[in-house]
Design a protein around this motif. Structure first.
Motif: not given
Length: 123
Positions: A23-28, A56-70, A72-77
């Motif tokens: 999470l911290l790596i992505l959030r940087r 876990n991060l997907q379920q927590a609402g803290l990441i998104e995955t694009d069409g290329d399976h990349r 990135r950090y993104r909080s849902a709220t």
């Protein structure tokens, strides 16, 4: 150290040191999109660990995955962003305390699991 909300979020949504680390790596750099190999290399983890962490991060609402399976950090709220920011600051200031907070939940779960198998009170 952490507000009650951030502590609960850490223990029940982040759950592991590996999840916190990734999470911290992505959030940087929230604008950076990572592939799995890059995250494994950066975190020095494994494919199996990364799969669990990303779930876990997907379920927590803290990441998104694009069409290329990349990834990135993104909080849902905004609330999730506030909690993630609070945890990141606490980790930078007092990493041992954050690790202890994570491990205390695991230890409690192990003790509760072991306790379920006790037949009677030992004397």
């Amino acid at each position: 150290m952490l507000s009650d909300d951030a502590l609960i979020f850490l223990q029940h949504s982040i759950k592991t040191v590996w999840t916190l680390e990734i999470l911290l790596i992505l959030r940087r750099d929230p604008g950076q999109a990572w592939n799995s190999d890059e995250l494994i290399r950066e975190s020095r983890s494994s494919t199996l660990i990364l799969q669990e962490v990303l779930a876990n991060l997907q379920q927590a609402g803290l990441i998104e995955t694009d069409g290329d399976h990349r990834i990135r950090y993104r909080s849902a709220t905004p609330t999730l962003e506030r909690l993630a920011a609070e945890i990141a600051v606490a980790q930078a200031r007092r990493p041992a305390a954050i690790t202890k907070a994570l491990l205390s939940v695991s230890s409690d779960k192990v003790q509760n699991f072991a306790g379920a198998f006790r037949v009677g009170k030992r004397t």
